[in-house]
Design a protein around this motif. Structure first.
Motif, PDB file in Angstrom:
ATOM      1  N   LEU A   1      93.334  54.712  64.265  1.00 33.90           N
ATOM      2  CA  LEU A   1      92.982  55.798  63.360  1.00 33.90           C
ATOM      3  C   LEU A   1      92.131  55.284  62.205  1.00 33.90           C
ATOM      4  N   SER A   2      91.188  56.102  61.781  1.00 35.24           N
ATOM      5  CA  SER A   2      90.343  55.757  60.636  1.00 35.24           C
ATOM      6  C   SER A   2      90.996  56.335  59.376  1.00 35.24           C
ATOM      7  N   VAL A   3      91.508  55.479  58.530  1.00 31.14           N
ATOM      8  CA  VAL A   3      92.329  55.902  57.397  1.00 31.14           C
ATOM      9  C   VAL A   3      91.574  55.666  56.100  1.00 31.14           C
ATOM     10  N   CYS A   4      91.435  56.729  55.299  1.00 34.05           N
ATOM     11  CA  CYS A   4      90.765  56.556  54.004  1.00 34.05           C
ATOM     12  C   CYS A   4      91.749  56.174  52.918  1.00 34.05           C
ATOM     13  N   ALA A   5      92.976  56.674  53.003  1.00 31.57           N
ATOM     14  CA  ALA A   5      93.963  56.381  51.958  1.00 31.57           C
ATOM     15  C   ALA A   5      95.354  56.710  52.465  1.00 31.57           C
ATOM     16  N   VAL A   6      96.335  55.988  51.942  1.00 36.57           N
ATOM     17  CA  VAL A   6      97.746  56.323  52.156  1.00 36.57           C
ATOM     18  C   VAL A   6      98.388  56.442  50.777  1.00 36.57           C
ATOM     19  N   GLY A   7      99.303  57.394  50.645  1.00 38.35           N
ATOM     20  CA  GLY A   7      99.908  57.637  49.340  1.00 38.35           C
ATOM     21  C   GLY A   7     101.415  57.742  49.424  1.00 38.35           C
ATOM     22  N   PRO A   8     102.108  57.543  48.308  1.00 37.10           N
ATOM     23  CA  PRO A   8     103.575  57.519  48.295  1.00 37.10           C
ATOM     24  C   PRO A   8     104.203  58.900  48.197  1.00 37.10           C
TER      25      PRO A   8
ATOM     26  N   ALA B   1      93.761  61.014  55.757  1.00 36.71           N
ATOM     27  CA  ALA B   1      94.666  60.555  54.706  1.00 36.71           C
ATOM     28  C   ALA B   1      96.105  60.813  55.151  1.00 36.71           C
ATOM     29  N   TYR B   2      97.021  59.948  54.698  1.00 32.96           N
ATOM     30  CA  TYR B   2      98.411  60.039  55.144  1.00 32.96           C
ATOM     31  C   TYR B   2      99.367  59.851  53.971  1.00 32.96           C
ATOM     32  N   GLY B   3     100.445  60.631  54.017  1.00 32.44           N
ATOM     33  CA  GLY B   3     101.542  60.451  53.084  1.00 32.44           C
ATOM     34  C   GLY B   3     102.622  59.607  53.736  1.00 32.44           C
ATOM     35  N   ILE B   4     103.101  58.602  53.015  1.00 27.27           N
ATOM     36  CA  ILE B   4     104.082  57.653  53.556  1.00 27.27           C
ATOM     37  C   ILE B   4     105.432  57.937  52.903  1.00 27.27           C
ATOM     38  N   CYS B   5     106.340  58.525  53.668  1.00 31.37           N
ATOM     39  CA  CYS B   5     107.590  59.018  53.093  1.00 31.37           C
ATOM     40  C   CYS B   5     108.491  57.894  52.567  1.00 31.37           C
ATOM     41  N   GLY B   6     108.429  56.722  53.172  1.00 37.76           N
ATOM     42  CA  GLY B   6     109.282  55.618  52.734  1.00 37.76           C
ATOM     43  C   GLY B   6     108.791  54.898  51.497  1.00 37.76           C
ATOM     44  N   ALA B   7     107.558  55.175  51.063  1.00 38.12           N
ATOM     45  CA  ALA B   7     107.004  54.562  49.844  1.00 38.12           C
ATOM     46  C   ALA B   7     107.305  55.484  48.675  1.00 38.12           C
ATOM     47  N   LYS B   8     108.126  55.034  47.742  1.00 39.86           N
ATOM     48  CA  LYS B   8     108.633  55.903  46.679  1.00 39.86           C
ATOM     49  C   LYS B   8     107.967  55.586  45.344  1.00 39.86           C
ATOM     50  N   MET B   9     107.797  56.642  44.541  1.00 41.68           N
ATOM     51  CA  MET B   9     107.226  56.482  43.208  1.00 41.68           C
ATOM     52  C   MET B   9     107.701  57.624  42.320  1.00 41.68           C
TER      53      MET B   9
END
Length: 309
Positions: free
Chosen positions: A124-131, A211-219
């Protein structure tokens, strides 16, 4: 996979960029202490605060901490671009962006990078992942957002292993590969504040990235200066000036031919709801209406930059 991409995966160099403007120094120190061990270096780009940020940061005695002090408030996008340029000179493979009022979990950056690496390995071509972030004034974490047809869908995390494709990530906490920034370009400085992250993700999607949201990355993250209680819910309060930028930049985006019509209509409906709510329930109501209306007019005229530019 090419040699450069393989080397980037095997030896990542992640640099954090924190944009500040008249920050709460205690909150900023918490962010720096939580973040400094997770990345190779941190650059604080200060937007003309009254505090001498260089001297204050020196007192913290944190290794690999750099300060870029801008002479005046040039806006969030310009400060982010300044940090990105510095990170590139240091040989960063990725940057992770932060606002001054966020605090990452101890493993947030590692989880983001691990998720990005797996997505890339999946082709997959990913531009960003976020928490997965939470405003501590709210009872649960904020949902990720995806536009489905003409509707904005709110996607909640069910478990920490979920990875959700999204149409919007807040800039704070977002991990972005430097190669994507080289292809897509930096943040649009004319927007100054608000819709900067949205415009960038839309621009990246136009080039085929996701773009993807990463559920295990917390902030934890604070949205707005305070909140308004309405029908049993806490609604983010924004100043009339922030609404000027929000409405102006939204209208500017709607006028761009490359932005998908479905996104324009879905976001436009939310913007209408926001206008009605803040005009009726958010003091000072007359000032709110004035600045939202002025923002709409300036958005139609194509005005950009700092108010009043």
């Amino acid at each position: 996979m090419g040699g450069l991409a393989r080397a980037m995966i095997e030896r990542p160099s992640i640099i954090a960029i924190i944009v500040t403007y008249e920050p709460d120094l205690e909150a900023l120190e918490r962010l720096l202490l939580a973040l400094s061990s997770q990345v190779e270096a941190v650059v604080v780009v200060d937007n003309g605060s009254s505090e001498d940020m260089r001297q204050w940061l020196k007192r913290l005695n944190i290794a690999s901490l750099h300060c870029a002090a801008l002479p005046e408030n040039q806006g969030v996008a310009a400060a982010q671009n300044e940090g990105i340029a510095w990170a590139k000179k240091q040989g960063a493979t990725h940057v992770v962006l932060f606002d001054q009022d966020s605090v990452p979990a101890p493993d947030m950056v590692a989880r983001l990078y691990g998720a990005w690496r797996q997505l890339e390995q999946d082709g997959l071509s990913v531009c960003a992942v976020g928490p997965n972030y939470q405003d501590l004034r709210q009872s649960k974490s904020s949902p990720f957002v995806r536009v489905r047809g003409l509707m904005v869908s709110r996607c909640q995390c069910r478990n920490d292993g979920d990875v959700l494709e999204v149409d919007h990530l807040i800039s704070s906490g977002s991990l972005i590969p430097m190669t994507v920034l080289d292809t897509v370009g930096g943040m649009m400085e004319g927007l100054f504040i608000d819709y900067i992250d949205t415009e960038w993700v839309l621009r990246a999607q136009r080039r085929g990235y996701r773009a993807y949201g990463i559920c295990g990355a917390k902030m934890s993250h604070v949205l707005g200066d305070k909140s308004i209680r309405f029908l049993g819910r806490e609604v983010v309060a924004r100043s009339p000036l922030r609404h000027y930028y929000l409405f102006r930049n939204a209208l500017w985006l709607y006028r761009q031919s490359w932005v998908p019509w479905g996104w324009k209509l879905a976001d436009g409906f939310r913007l209408l709801q926001r206008f009605c709510f803040y005009a009726l329930f958010a003091p000072p109501r007359l000032q709110q209406v004035k600045m939202m209306t002025l923002g709409l007019c300036h958005g139609l005229w194509g005005r950009q930059g700092k108010y009043p530019a």
